[in-house]
Motif scaffolding. Sequence first.
Motif, PDB file in Angstrom:
ATOM      1  N   ASN A 134     -15.778 105.375  42.008  1.00 15.05           N
ATOM      2  CA  ASN A 134     -14.537 104.713  42.398  1.00 15.05           C
ATOM      3  C   ASN A 134     -14.047 103.738  41.330  1.00 15.05           C
ATOM      4  OD1 ASN A 134     -16.874 103.177  43.136  1.00 15.05           O
ATOM      5  ND2 ASN A 134     -15.598 101.814  44.341  1.00 15.05           N
ATOM      6  N   GLN A 135     -14.488 103.917  40.091  1.00 16.08           N
ATOM      7  CA  GLN A 135     -13.973 103.143  38.969  1.00 16.08           C
ATOM      8  C   GLN A 135     -13.414 104.090  37.920  1.00 16.08           C
ATOM      9  OE1 GLN A 135     -17.164 100.554  37.752  1.00 16.08           O
ATOM     10  NE2 GLN A 135     -16.825  99.137  39.442  1.00 16.08           N
ATOM     11  N   GLN A 136     -12.208 103.782  37.470  1.00 14.68           N
ATOM     12  CA  GLN A 136     -11.551 104.629  36.471  1.00 14.68           C
ATOM     13  C   GLN A 136     -10.918 103.736  35.412  1.00 14.68           C
ATOM     14  OE1 GLN A 136      -9.427 104.899  39.691  1.00 14.68           O
ATOM     15  NE2 GLN A 136     -11.281 105.667  40.668  1.00 14.68           N
ATOM     16  N   GLN A 137     -10.515 104.348  34.317  1.00 20.99           N
ATOM     17  CA  GLN A 137      -9.714 103.643  33.335  1.00 20.99           C
ATOM     18  C   GLN A 137      -8.594 104.563  32.856  1.00 20.99           C
ATOM     19  OE1 GLN A 137     -12.300 102.492  30.116  1.00 20.99           O
ATOM     20  NE2 GLN A 137     -12.260 104.482  29.146  1.00 20.99           N
ATOM     21  N   PHE A 138      -7.484 103.976  32.448  1.00 19.94           N
ATOM     22  CA  PHE A 138      -6.388 104.768  31.913  1.00 19.94           C
ATOM     23  C   PHE A 138      -5.687 103.964  30.829  1.00 19.94           C
ATOM     24  CE2 PHE A 138      -4.469 102.434  35.459  1.00 19.94           C
ATOM     25  CZ  PHE A 138      -3.300 101.946  34.905  1.00 19.94           C
ATOM     26  N   LEU A 139      -4.916 104.656  30.048  1.00 20.15           N
ATOM     27  CA  LEU A 139      -4.164 104.049  28.960  1.00 20.15           C
ATOM     28  C   LEU A 139      -2.686 104.075  29.328  1.00 20.15           C
ATOM     29  CD1 LEU A 139      -5.010 102.947  26.110  1.00 20.15           C
ATOM     30  CD2 LEU A 139      -4.186 105.124  25.182  1.00 20.15           C
ATOM     31  N   ILE A 140      -2.031 102.934  29.191  1.00 21.27           N
ATOM     32  CA  ILE A 140      -0.608 102.861  29.488  1.00 21.27           C
ATOM     33  C   ILE A 140       0.103 102.266  28.274  1.00 21.27           C
ATOM     34  CG2 ILE A 140      -0.928 100.617  30.639  1.00 21.27           C
ATOM     35  CD1 ILE A 140       1.469 101.284  32.413  1.00 21.27           C
ATOM     36  N   HIS A 141       1.202 102.895  27.886  1.00 22.22           N
ATOM     37  CA  HIS A 141       1.961 102.349  26.767  1.00 22.22           C
ATOM     38  C   HIS A 141       2.968 101.340  27.291  1.00 22.22           C
ATOM     39  CE1 HIS A 141       3.861 101.965  22.878  1.00 22.22           C
ATOM     40  NE2 HIS A 141       5.038 102.091  23.489  1.00 22.22           N
ATOM     41  N   SER A 142       2.950 100.155  26.712  1.00 21.02           N
ATOM     42  CA  SER A 142       3.862  99.097  27.111  1.00 21.02           C
ATOM     43  C   SER A 142       5.000  98.977  26.111  1.00 21.02           C
ATOM     44  CB  SER A 142       3.122  97.762  27.209  1.00 21.02           C
ATOM     45  OG  SER A 142       4.042  96.701  27.371  1.00 21.02           O
ATOM     46  N   LYS A 143       6.211  99.178  26.590  1.00 21.19           N
ATOM     47  CA  LYS A 143       7.378  98.928  25.747  1.00 21.19           C
ATOM     48  C   LYS A 143       7.591  97.430  25.558  1.00 21.19           C
ATOM     49  CE  LYS A 143       9.867 103.151  27.033  1.00 21.19           C
ATOM     50  NZ  LYS A 143      11.105 103.712  27.646  1.00 21.19           N
ATOM     51  N   ALA A 144       7.217  96.654  26.588  1.00 16.30           N
ATOM     52  CA  ALA A 144       7.421  95.208  26.516  1.00 16.30           C
ATOM     53  C   ALA A 144       6.582  94.574  25.413  1.00 16.30           C
ATOM     54  CB  ALA A 144       7.083  94.561  27.865  1.00 16.30           C
ATOM     55  N   ILE A 145       5.349  95.064  25.230  1.00 13.64           N
ATOM     56  CA  ILE A 145       4.456  94.514  24.210  1.00 13.64           C
ATOM     57  C   ILE A 145       4.438  95.392  22.969  1.00 13.64           C
ATOM     58  CG2 ILE A 145       2.129  93.611  23.788  1.00 13.64           C
ATOM     59  CD1 ILE A 145       1.663  93.527  26.752  1.00 13.64           C
ATOM     60  N   ASN A 146       4.918  96.599  23.115  1.00 13.58           N
ATOM     61  CA  ASN A 146       4.927  97.585  22.026  1.00 13.58           C
ATOM     62  C   ASN A 146       3.505  97.931  21.587  1.00 13.58           C
ATOM     63  OD1 ASN A 146       6.070  99.370  20.173  1.00 13.58           O
ATOM     64  ND2 ASN A 146       6.121  97.838  18.537  1.00 13.58           N
ATOM     65  N   GLU A 147       2.665  98.259  22.556  1.00  7.66           N
ATOM     66  CA  GLU A 147       1.314  98.708  22.249  1.00  7.66           C
ATOM     67  C   GLU A 147       0.730  99.426  23.450  1.00  7.66           C
ATOM     68  OE1 GLU A 147      -0.896  95.179  21.341  1.00  7.66           O
ATOM     69  OE2 GLU A 147      -1.336  94.731  23.426  1.00  7.66           O
ATOM     70  N   ASP A 148      -0.324 100.185  23.225  1.00  6.23           N
ATOM     71  CA  ASP A 148      -1.062 100.820  24.312  1.00  6.23           C
ATOM     72  C   ASP A 148      -2.044  99.814  24.897  1.00  6.23           C
ATOM     73  OD1 ASP A 148       0.251 103.181  23.817  1.00  6.23           O
ATOM     74  OD2 ASP A 148      -1.347 103.999  22.544  1.00  6.23           O
ATOM     75  N   ARG A 149      -2.186  99.826  26.239  1.00  7.12           N
ATOM     76  CA  ARG A 149      -3.133  98.934  26.898  1.00  7.12           C
ATOM     77  C   ARG A 149      -4.072  99.754  27.783  1.00  7.12           C
ATOM     78  NH1 ARG A 149      -1.919  93.337  25.980  1.00  7.12           N
ATOM     79  NH2 ARG A 149      -3.900  93.065  27.106  1.00  7.12           N
ATOM     80  N   THR A 150      -5.340  99.439  27.669  1.00  2.00           N
ATOM     81  CA  THR A 150      -6.342 100.058  28.540  1.00  2.00           C
ATOM     82  C   THR A 150      -6.436  99.259  29.828  1.00  2.00           C
ATOM     83  OG1 THR A 150      -7.625 100.871  26.668  1.00  2.00           O
ATOM     84  CG2 THR A 150      -8.767 100.692  28.774  1.00  2.00           C
ATOM     85  N   ILE A 151      -6.441  99.961  30.956  1.00  2.00           N
ATOM     86  CA  ILE A 151      -6.518  99.324  32.271  1.00  2.00           C
ATOM     87  C   ILE A 151      -7.714  99.893  33.024  1.00  2.00           C
ATOM     88  CG2 ILE A 151      -5.314  98.894  34.450  1.00  2.00           C
ATOM     89  CD1 ILE A 151      -3.980  97.598  32.007  1.00  2.00           C
ATOM     90  N   TRP A 152      -8.469  99.029  33.691  1.00  2.00           N
ATOM     91  CA  TRP A 152      -9.615  99.456  34.492  1.00  2.00           C
ATOM     92  C   TRP A 152      -9.278  99.288  35.970  1.00  2.00           C
ATOM     93  CZ3 TRP A 152     -13.789  96.141  31.525  1.00  2.00           C
ATOM     94  CH2 TRP A 152     -13.886  96.622  30.218  1.00  2.00           C
ATOM     95  N   ILE A 153      -9.662 100.268  36.754  1.00  2.00           N
ATOM     96  CA  ILE A 153      -9.350 100.283  38.186  1.00  2.00           C
ATOM     97  C   ILE A 153     -10.640 100.412  38.993  1.00  2.00           C
ATOM     98  CG2 ILE A 153      -8.118 101.459  40.053  1.00  2.00           C
ATOM     99  CD1 ILE A 153      -6.222 100.299  38.044  1.00  2.00           C
TER     100      ILE A 153
END
Length: 384
Positions: free
Chosen positions: A36-55
């Motif tokens: 029940n733990q995952q991670q994904f990559l989301i591209h942020s236009k606001a910061i102009n970079e990819d961010r890794t997120i853990w769930i």
Amino acid sequence: MKTQIHKFIVCICGLFLIFSSENAIAQTIDSIPPANQQQFLIHSKAINEDRTIWIHTPPEYNASTDTYPVLYLLDGGSHFKYVSEMVDFLSDFETNFISKMIIVAIPNTERGRDFTPIFDSKENGADNFLHFIKDELVPYIDKNYRTQPYRILEAHSLGGLFGIYANENAPELFQASIFISPALTGDKNRDKVMEEYALYLKKNKQLSRKFFVSIANEDKQAVDLLTKQLKMFASKSFQWNYKEYKEENHFSVPYKSMYDGLRFIYKDWHTEVFLNSNKILYKDIEEHFKKLSSEFGYNINPTEDFINQLGYQQLRFKHIDEAIEFFKQNIKLHPNSFNVYDSMGEAYMINGQKSLAIENYEKSIAINPQNENGKEMIKKLKNE
């Protein structure tokens, strides 16, 4: 069918807080085993970079249809593991001190840039980070996970400065916050954040919020300023609590603060029903959750597992009619769950109502053809 929930032993092997680094590298969760733990990559236009997120989702997330509030963790690399275990422990159906929730951890890339508002520059990193959370991350989480409109922010040290800034500039984003040893003073930008927050509190006398503020054995200037503002200007509907941990330092205080902060936010959540051998009526449980719904501002129903376990508790104490009522209500709340019909079938079987038992077991199997327990029970009932 009695569901089995993995119990987590709440432990801490060390807090490695990313406090002073401006360019901390995100940690990985490859070694964390729960499904029940995952991670994904989301591209942020606001910061102009990819961010890794853990769930982290509740242990029964994939087997239920329940919806959940969301806890957002700043400094996600430092807090994700122990907070996930703590939340699962405190929200277990037997412990039942807080709501089950989804945890969203945001590991750092450039901590100082993201958490520090800069008012005399065209580039305000904290404002960009706030837009990332509000306009990109939260919509993504709400779209892809079963969320409720109640969000909690955990913010430690410099993250606390960002948390105050976010509460003023995006007031509907977080309904509750846990500020741990917040770094709110020390330069003109931080001072301006606090000045503007005081004005914000003065102008908004109807704010309904929950704040938990903590400090370790360290300089209290920052929290004294925040608590002074809350005492002077916070509305009656603004619930807040402040606690000192004189035996802890800046790096050890998050663990105890998270525990006490969650208990404060959910101080009225707990009910002692699982320690009670007397008859428990569903209407009393329903009334308890109506009060919680009013307090938190969204419709809160007991989870499938919570009601299921109450039904089995009533069966154990021979309160058959009460058990059947709990299982009936669980079917109303979760009509697409095979387990609720399986439990209903067992209650009718114990009560000697063979045809109703078979009917519910068959409904359970229709939803889940792999329900071998239900198949065995039908075979047994038909051979009697």
